[in-house]
Design a protein around this motif. Structure first.
Motif, PDB file in Angstrom:
ATOM      1  N   LEU A 135      54.071  36.656  91.852  1.00 52.33           N
ATOM      2  CA  LEU A 135      53.071  36.786  92.300  1.00 52.33           C
ATOM      3  C   LEU A 135      51.542  36.185  92.230  1.00 52.33           C
ATOM      4  CD1 LEU A 135      53.360  38.286  88.262  1.00 52.33           C
ATOM      5  CD2 LEU A 135      53.945  39.878  90.696  1.00 52.33           C
ATOM      6  N   THR A 136      51.295  37.390  93.330  1.00 50.58           N
ATOM      7  CA  THR A 136      49.957  36.341  93.588  1.00 50.58           C
ATOM      8  C   THR A 136      48.941  35.927  92.402  1.00 50.58           C
ATOM      9  OG1 THR A 136      48.411  38.204  94.194  1.00 50.58           O
ATOM     10  CG2 THR A 136      50.055  37.786  96.400  1.00 50.58           C
ATOM     11  N   SER A 137      48.192  34.972  93.013  1.00 48.27           N
ATOM     12  CA  SER A 137      46.579  35.333  91.553  1.00 48.27           C
ATOM     13  C   SER A 137      46.077  36.198  91.931  1.00 48.27           C
ATOM     14  CB  SER A 137      45.817  33.385  92.356  1.00 48.27           C
ATOM     15  OG  SER A 137      46.314  32.711  92.607  1.00 48.27           O
ATOM     16  N   GLU A 138      46.036  37.287  92.311  1.00 47.30           N
ATOM     17  CA  GLU A 138      45.520  38.717  92.251  1.00 47.30           C
ATOM     18  C   GLU A 138      45.575  39.570  91.144  1.00 47.30           C
ATOM     19  OE1 GLU A 138      45.298  37.788  95.398  1.00 47.30           O
ATOM     20  OE2 GLU A 138      43.167  36.588  95.998  1.00 47.30           O
ATOM     21  N   GLU A 139      47.312  39.577  91.618  1.00 43.65           N
ATOM     22  CA  GLU A 139      48.387  39.869  90.628  1.00 43.65           C
ATOM     23  C   GLU A 139      48.400  39.423  88.565  1.00 43.65           C
ATOM     24  OE1 GLU A 139      51.552  41.758  94.015  1.00 43.65           O
ATOM     25  OE2 GLU A 139      51.223  39.849  93.476  1.00 43.65           O
ATOM     26  N   ILE A 140      48.446  37.760  89.035  1.00 43.44           N
ATOM     27  CA  ILE A 140      48.220  37.886  87.906  1.00 43.44           C
ATOM     28  C   ILE A 140      46.880  37.849  86.697  1.00 43.44           C
ATOM     29  CG2 ILE A 140      48.335  35.405  86.754  1.00 43.44           C
ATOM     30  CD1 ILE A 140      50.479  34.322  88.790  1.00 43.44           C
ATOM     31  N   ALA A 192      44.960  40.400  87.204  1.00 45.71           N
ATOM     32  CA  ALA A 192      45.082  41.789  87.260  1.00 45.71           C
ATOM     33  C   ALA A 192      45.946  41.713  86.032  1.00 45.71           C
ATOM     34  CB  ALA A 192      45.906  42.502  88.561  1.00 45.71           C
ATOM     35  N   LYS A 193      47.265  41.539  85.668  1.00 44.46           N
ATOM     36  CA  LYS A 193      48.021  41.528  84.738  1.00 44.46           C
ATOM     37  C   LYS A 193      47.273  40.582  83.449  1.00 44.46           C
ATOM     38  CE  LYS A 193      52.085  42.145  87.143  1.00 44.46           C
ATOM     39  NZ  LYS A 193      53.140  43.751  86.379  1.00 44.46           N
TER      40      LYS A 193
END
Length: 54
Positions: free
Chosen positions: A16-21, A23-24
């Protein structure tokens, strides 16, 4: 309650990208999200408010 999440290097299909992490973590109700880099491993530190039992 503080959550500590470590992310190890992996293939692009599984990562996962940092942004996805982030966001989760936000979707899970976490705040004060910090990235603590340690070489190739990125650790995310977050605080989640847990309602107190009455």
């Amino acid at each position: 309650m503080a959550a500590l999440i470590a992310v190890w290097p992996c293939s692009f299909a599984l990562c996962l990208t940092s942004e996805e992490i982030v966001a989760k973590l936000r979707a899970a109700g976490c705040s004060q999200i910090e990235v603590v880099p340690a070489g190739k491993i990125k650790t995310y530190k977050a605080v989640k408010k847990v309602p107190r039992a009455r």
